[in-house]
Design a protein around this motif. Sequence first.
Motif, PDB file in Angstrom:
ATOM      1  N   LYS A  46       0.846  -1.192   0.000  1.00  0.00           N
ATOM      2  CA  LYS A  46       0.000   0.000   0.000  1.00  0.00           C
ATOM      3  C   LYS A  46       0.879   1.239   0.000  1.00  0.00           C
ATOM      4  N   VAL A  47       0.587   2.130  -0.950  1.00  0.00           N
ATOM      5  CA  VAL A  47       1.289   3.403  -1.054  1.00  0.00           C
ATOM      6  C   VAL A  47       0.230   4.502  -1.093  1.00  0.00           C
ATOM      7  N   ILE A  48       0.367   5.492  -0.214  1.00  0.00           N
ATOM      8  CA  ILE A  48      -0.520   6.655  -0.219  1.00  0.00           C
ATOM      9  C   ILE A  48       0.353   7.892  -0.374  1.00  0.00           C
ATOM     10  N   TYR A  49      -0.049   8.773  -1.282  1.00  0.00           N
ATOM     11  CA  TYR A  49       0.714  10.000  -1.500  1.00  0.00           C
ATOM     12  C   TYR A  49      -0.194  11.107  -2.020  1.00  0.00           C
ATOM     13  N   THR A  50       0.277  12.328  -1.850  1.00  0.00           N
ATOM     14  CA  THR A  50      -0.413  13.491  -2.384  1.00  0.00           C
ATOM     15  C   THR A  50       0.524  14.189  -3.351  1.00  0.00           C
ATOM     16  N   GLY A  51      -0.048  15.032  -4.193  1.00  0.00           N
ATOM     17  CA  GLY A  51       0.762  15.795  -5.127  1.00  0.00           C
ATOM     18  C   GLY A  51      -0.120  16.551  -6.098  1.00  0.00           C
ATOM     19  N   SER A  52       0.538  17.220  -7.016  1.00  0.00           N
ATOM     20  CA  SER A  52      -0.173  18.013  -8.016  1.00  0.00           C
ATOM     21  C   SER A  52       0.018  17.387  -9.387  1.00  0.00           C
ATOM     22  N   LEU A  53      -1.084  17.331 -10.116  1.00  0.00           N
ATOM     23  CA  LEU A  53      -1.068  16.832 -11.482  1.00  0.00           C
ATOM     24  C   LEU A  53      -1.886  17.815 -12.308  1.00  0.00           C
ATOM     25  N   GLY A  54      -1.194  18.591 -13.123  1.00  0.00           N
ATOM     26  CA  GLY A  54      -1.886  19.638 -13.868  1.00  0.00           C
ATOM     27  C   GLY A  54      -2.500  20.632 -12.903  1.00  0.00           C
ATOM     28  N   GLU A  55      -3.784  20.925 -13.101  1.00  0.00           N
ATOM     29  CA  GLU A  55      -4.471  21.908 -12.260  1.00  0.00           C
ATOM     30  C   GLU A  55      -5.010  21.317 -10.959  1.00  0.00           C
ATOM     31  N   TYR A  56      -4.867  20.017 -10.786  1.00  0.00           N
ATOM     32  CA  TYR A  56      -5.447  19.356  -9.621  1.00  0.00           C
ATOM     33  C   TYR A  56      -4.413  19.013  -8.555  1.00  0.00           C
ATOM     34  N   ASN A  57      -4.785  19.252  -7.289  1.00  0.00           N
ATOM     35  CA  ASN A  57      -4.073  18.694  -6.154  1.00  0.00           C
ATOM     36  C   ASN A  57      -4.850  17.438  -5.797  1.00  0.00           C
ATOM     37  N   LEU A  58      -4.140  16.294  -5.739  1.00  0.00           N
ATOM     38  CA  LEU A  58      -4.814  15.010  -5.577  1.00  0.00           C
ATOM     39  C   LEU A  58      -4.155  14.160  -4.506  1.00  0.00           C
ATOM     40  N   GLN A  59      -4.888  13.132  -4.091  1.00  0.00           N
ATOM     41  CA  GLN A  59      -4.363  12.128  -3.172  1.00  0.00           C
ATOM     42  C   GLN A  59      -4.658  10.765  -3.767  1.00  0.00           C
ATOM     43  N   TRP A  60      -3.652   9.897  -3.738  1.00  0.00           N
ATOM     44  CA  TRP A  60      -3.769   8.550  -4.293  1.00  0.00           C
ATOM     45  C   TRP A  60      -3.517   7.519  -3.208  1.00  0.00           C
ATOM     46  N   GLU A  61      -4.228   6.418  -3.311  1.00  0.00           N
ATOM     47  CA  GLU A  61      -3.899   5.222  -2.539  1.00  0.00           C
ATOM     48  C   GLU A  61      -3.818   4.088  -3.542  1.00  0.00           C
ATOM     49  N   GLN A  62      -2.671   3.410  -3.557  1.00  0.00           N
ATOM     50  CA  GLN A  62      -2.471   2.316  -4.500  1.00  0.00           C
ATOM     51  C   GLN A  62      -2.187   1.032  -3.742  1.00  0.00           C
ATOM     52  N   HIS A  63      -2.825  -0.051  -4.207  1.00  0.00           N
ATOM     53  CA  HIS A  63      -2.554  -1.389  -3.704  1.00  0.00           C
ATOM     54  C   HIS A  63      -1.913  -2.147  -4.863  1.00  0.00           C
ATOM     55  N   VAL A  64      -0.693  -2.603  -4.659  1.00  0.00           N
ATOM     56  CA  VAL A  64       0.069  -3.258  -5.720  1.00  0.00           C
ATOM     57  C   VAL A  64       0.299  -4.711  -5.349  1.00  0.00           C
ATOM     58  N   ARG A  65      -0.065  -5.597  -6.274  1.00  0.00           N
ATOM     59  CA  ARG A  65       0.146  -7.035  -6.096  1.00  0.00           C
ATOM     60  C   ARG A  65       0.908  -7.571  -7.295  1.00  0.00           C
ATOM     61  N   LEU A  66       1.772  -8.551  -7.056  1.00  0.00           N
ATOM     62  CA  LEU A  66       2.422  -9.275  -8.135  1.00  0.00           C
ATOM     63  C   LEU A  66       1.837 -10.677  -8.153  1.00  0.00           C
ATOM     64  N   ALA A  67       1.381 -11.103  -9.325  1.00  0.00           N
ATOM     65  CA  ALA A  67       0.824 -12.451  -9.476  1.00  0.00           C
ATOM     66  C   ALA A  67       0.875 -12.831 -10.943  1.00  0.00           C
ATOM     67  N   ASN A  68       1.148 -14.080 -11.195  1.00  0.00           N
ATOM     68  CA  ASN A  68       1.126 -14.614 -12.565  1.00  0.00           C
ATOM     69  C   ASN A  68       2.009 -13.820 -13.527  1.00  0.00           C
ATOM     70  N   GLY A  69       3.158 -13.350 -13.034  1.00  0.00           N
ATOM     71  CA  GLY A  69       4.078 -12.604 -13.896  1.00  0.00           C
ATOM     72  C   GLY A  69       3.599 -11.207 -14.250  1.00  0.00           C
ATOM     73  N   GLN A  70       2.671 -10.664 -13.457  1.00  0.00           N
ATOM     74  CA  GLN A  70       2.150  -9.336 -13.739  1.00  0.00           C
ATOM     75  C   GLN A  70       2.051  -8.523 -12.446  1.00  0.00           C
TER      76      GLN A  70
END
Length: 193
Positions: free
Chosen positions: A139-163
């Motif tokens: 789990k990775v959570i971060y904030t930042g600016s992308l273009g005109e938007y200030n945003l917050q992301w939460e990502q869940h990353v899994r590795l399985a089946n070579g992907q």
Amino acid sequence: MKTPALILTALSATLLLSGCGGPKPSQAQTATDDASAVAINHPDWQTSENEEYFIQYPADWTFNNDGPLGAKFFVFAPLDSDKDTFRENVNLNVENLQGHDMDLGQYIEIAIEQIGKIITNVHLTTNERIGTGDREYHKVIYTGSLGEYNLQWEQHVRLANGQAYILTFCAEPDQFDSYKNTWEDIAATFRLK
């Protein structure tokens, strides 16, 4: 370490779009049972399922699996008002890692490095491993600016089946907490097959 070009592509697609050998039978049954438990709490939710994944989401959210820039799907929340210009969303990107010998820790290290090249004013708030075995994700959570938007992301990353499977929630920071329970319920229904 050599950075696979696909990691950059998948990460870029995940960030940009969010801004503007299968399981053993017993594991598959557990995944279905877990998803069913959430569905019991939300019997009116919609389901999307294919040969790769299963996910459920609120009935008033919009599902789009047209695959823009390689995303498997987007699920968009309704706008909060006539003045709202950003639709909070959940999306899934999948990156083929076959031919790249890396574990989840190495993948996350590369991904976090790339975030700072795409997002400005990045502030990483959470970077942790959750679960074990087939249920492990990062789990990775971060904030930042992308273009005109200030945003917050939460990502869940899994590795399985070579992907690499990157399930992402993206929201405006002042809306993040109000959507957090819904996001967590959506994420709890997500299963790889």
